[in-house]
Write a protein that holds these residues in place. Structure first.
Motif, PDB file in Angstrom:
ATOM      1  N   THR A  99       0.834  -1.213   0.000  1.00  0.00           N
ATOM      2  CA  THR A  99       0.000   0.000   0.000  1.00  0.00           C
ATOM      3  C   THR A  99       0.864   1.256   0.000  1.00  0.00           C
ATOM      4  N   THR A 123      -6.837  -0.597  -1.990  1.00  0.00           N
ATOM      5  CA  THR A 123      -6.097  -1.629  -1.270  1.00  0.00           C
ATOM      6  C   THR A 123      -6.819  -1.960   0.028  1.00  0.00           C
ATOM      7  N   ALA A 172      -5.166  -4.100  -4.466  1.00  0.00           N
ATOM      8  CA  ALA A 172      -4.361  -5.073  -3.721  1.00  0.00           C
ATOM      9  C   ALA A 172      -5.229  -5.674  -2.614  1.00  0.00           C
ATOM     10  N   LEU A 207      -1.900  -8.281  -6.391  1.00  0.00           N
ATOM     11  CA  LEU A 207      -1.799  -6.899  -6.862  1.00  0.00           C
ATOM     12  C   LEU A 207      -2.287  -6.865  -8.305  1.00  0.00           C
TER      13      LEU A 207
END
Length: 598
Positions: A297, A321, A360, A384
């Motif tokens: 992140t 994320t 993510a 990802l």
């Protein structure tokens, strides 16, 4: 009287024959099932699976007839009949699934089933014999009474009527049982038809999955072969680039401004060649990675400004994320490089603008197609994803997307190494990469990185080094078997105000060390003549070189991991120069090494 006796014998034979016939018929149908099983296991058998199932169902219906109704009560009078019918019923239940699943040529299972039914033959034979004795005994008693007393003629007639009624009831019950059997058979046929359709559907699905896995395996094997080839080429190419780049840098100090214009394109071209070999090595999974616990992140957020500048105003960037994202075990620098490559590819796929989404999240994979194809192991991963809503890819383009030098761009617009670099980097990191793309709808690239058990650590930045650092006449021993690279290193070190001792084999190094000649630093190739490595050699003779800083250089990053236990991590305490290296890089490494010693 004789006519009455004859009529009595004729009528009395009916219940007796029914009892005996049912017992014998059950025994016969058991033998038919056993014979069918024995024949079914033969490759040339004419017995079909359906015939075998029919014999099994008929025997089952016979057991129901013998155990219920009026005939059931008659059979209960026979010694051992109830126990035998109970064993027969239990055996039929136990073996029903095996009979249904039995396939042609399954000799072992068919033989076991036949042997199990064979154990029932003596019991059913005993029932047939008991039924015969029982019926005959009843009839004999009746005959004896009629032979002695005429009075019993009326009783015989009554028994004849009663027997007729019993026969009628038995026949009625048999017909009802046959109807039930027919209905039961129809239901079973319908159930089996449904099961066959379901099995056929599952089989088709498995065939499609297996075909997809085989295609992935073939693609992975092809990529492995290409990777080995590109890795070998990059080794020699880096040595050549090192000589070209190093000598071009030296030329800059000896030529006038007009000639410098000719030298600088050589430097730019050699630098571009170095970048190409770096991408080739990334694809072939031969680059030296430095994986560490990484907060993806933070790295994605830190790249926002760079991505904005690289993609332009027409591309809208969205970052998504998970709040509790696991730390990933990955090389942070290579991760940023991979993200930048994917972002640039997405920009080309959206010439009129669009949206780039970077996501993510955590995933625990156990039965994923990437695991089935052998590209990664089961476990915890950080996924990802980089998605765009651009032009997408066709199936043919998608199949070649990871291959080096494959590109759909115009000549001169791209090298075709972006996705191949991403593929090799993710594979070398212990993960896997996959593409989902549809023409006209966009592309999503998924990268899976293994979860790190350690928490991310923020390392302090290294102090900035002046690329123009010069030596103070210190002596540097150079160990390099390639004469061209050796001469280049010698010239560069002299230009940096160092004295040099240039050697091509380890034996000469030992001779110099034993002579007592002063050595301030060592510049050594990773792979030495004789099959040993530089780290191995200097570790073996550490007592002779324990106070001397050693800088290693390599044109093939796979060399630095030859003897590492995990196969990919280079000891971060060892200075390493990747060929081709710039003069400033060599100056910085020497300055730092000597600074730590003094």
């Amino acid at each position: 009287m004789n006519s009455v006796l004859e009529e009595s014998r004729r009528v009395d034979n009916t219940p007796r024959d029914t009892l005996i016939g049912l017992a014998s018929q059950t025994n016969y149908e058991l033998h038919q099932l056993i014979y069918g099983l024995v024949e079914f296991q033969r490759p040339d058998s004419e017995i079909s699976k359906q015939q075998l199932l029919n014999r099994f169902d008929v025997l089952w219906s016979r057991e129901i007839t013998n155990s219920s109704g009026a005939m059931g009560r008659v059979f209960e009078r026979l010694e051992g009949a109830s126990e035998t019918l109970s064993i027969l019923r239990q055996t039929l239940r136990d073996t029903e699934e095996d009979i249904i699943l039995l396939e042609k040529g399954d000799t072992s299972k068919a033989r076991k089933l036949a042997d199990r039914y064979q154990e029932l033959v003596p019991r059913l034979q005993k029932i047939s014999t008991s039924a015969t004795y029982y019926a005959t005994d009843l009839t004999a008693q009746l005959y004896e009474q009629f032979a002695t007393v005429n009075y019993w003629t009326m009783i015989l007639i009554s028994l004849m009527l009663l027997t007729s009624l019993l026969v009628a009831i038995i026949i009625w019950n048999e017909r009802r049982a046959l109807k039930n059997l027919a209905r039961h058979l129809e239901d079973r046929v319908e159930e089996r038809t449904t099961d066959l359709k379901r099995a056929n559907r599952l089989l088709k699905q498995e065939v499609q999955e297996r075909k997809a896995l085989e295609e992935k395996l073939i693609q992975a094997q092809k990529m492995e072969v290409i990777g080995q080839l590109t890795g070998g080429i990059a080794h020699d190419f880096n040595n050549l680039l090192a000589i070209i780049q190093g000598n071009a840098e030296l030329l800059l100090d000896y030529v006038d401004d007009r000639d410098k214009k000719l030298v600088k394109p050589i430097l730019r071209s050699s630098q571009r060649g170095s970048e190409l070999t770096s991408r080739l090595l990334a694809f072939s999974r031969k680059q030296a990675l430095r994986p560490e616990a990484t907060d993806i992140t933070d790295h994605v957020n830190s790249m926002t400004e760079l991505l904005d500048r690289s993609l332009g105003e027409t591309i809208n960037i969205k970052l998504q994320t998970d709040a509790n994202l696991w730390p990933a075990l990955v090389d942070p620098g290579q991760l940023e490089n991979a993200l930048l490559n994917l972002a640039v590819n997405a920009r080309h796929a959206m010439p009129n603008g669009g949206t780039l989404v970077i996501e993510a999240h955590n995933e625990t994979l156990t039965n994923d197609p990437l695991i089935k194809s052998g590209q990664m192991s089961a476990g915890d991963y950080i996924c990802l994803m980089v998605s765009d809503n651009g032009v997408g890819m066709s199936g043919e383009v998608k199949a070649h997307a990871f291959e080096p030098f494959f590109t759909t761009k115009e000549v001169g617009k791209g090298s075709g190494l972006g996705l191949s670099m991403v593929y090799g980097f993710v594979q070398q990191s212990g993960g896997a990469v996959d593409i989902e793309s549809t023409l006209g709808k966009g592309t999503t690239v998924k990268m899976y990185f293994p979860r790190s058990e350690l928490a991310p650590v923020t390392n302090p930045s290294e102090e900035d080094l002046n690329p123009s650092y010069l030596g103070n006449g210190e002596t540097v021993l150079i160990l390099e078997d390639d004469l061209g690279v050796l001469e280049l290193a010698d010239n560069l070190l002299h230009a940096l105000n160092y004295k040099t001792i240039s050697l091509q084999n380890p034996t000469e190094v030992l001779n110099v060390a034993q002579s007592g000649e002063k050595i301030d630093a060592i510049l050594s190739d990773v792979i030495l003549p004789g099959g040993q490595t530089g780290p191995e050699f200097f570790e073996k003779y550490s007592d002779m070189f324990q106070d001397i800083p050693i800088i290693f250089m390599s044109g093939y990053p796979a060399e630095v991991t030859v003897n590492d236990t995990n196969g990919q991590i280079w000891d971060t305490d060892r200075p390493l120069l990747n060929k081709p290296f710039r003069t400033s890089e060599l100056a910085q490494q020497l300055h730092l090494a000597l600074k730590r010693i003094y």
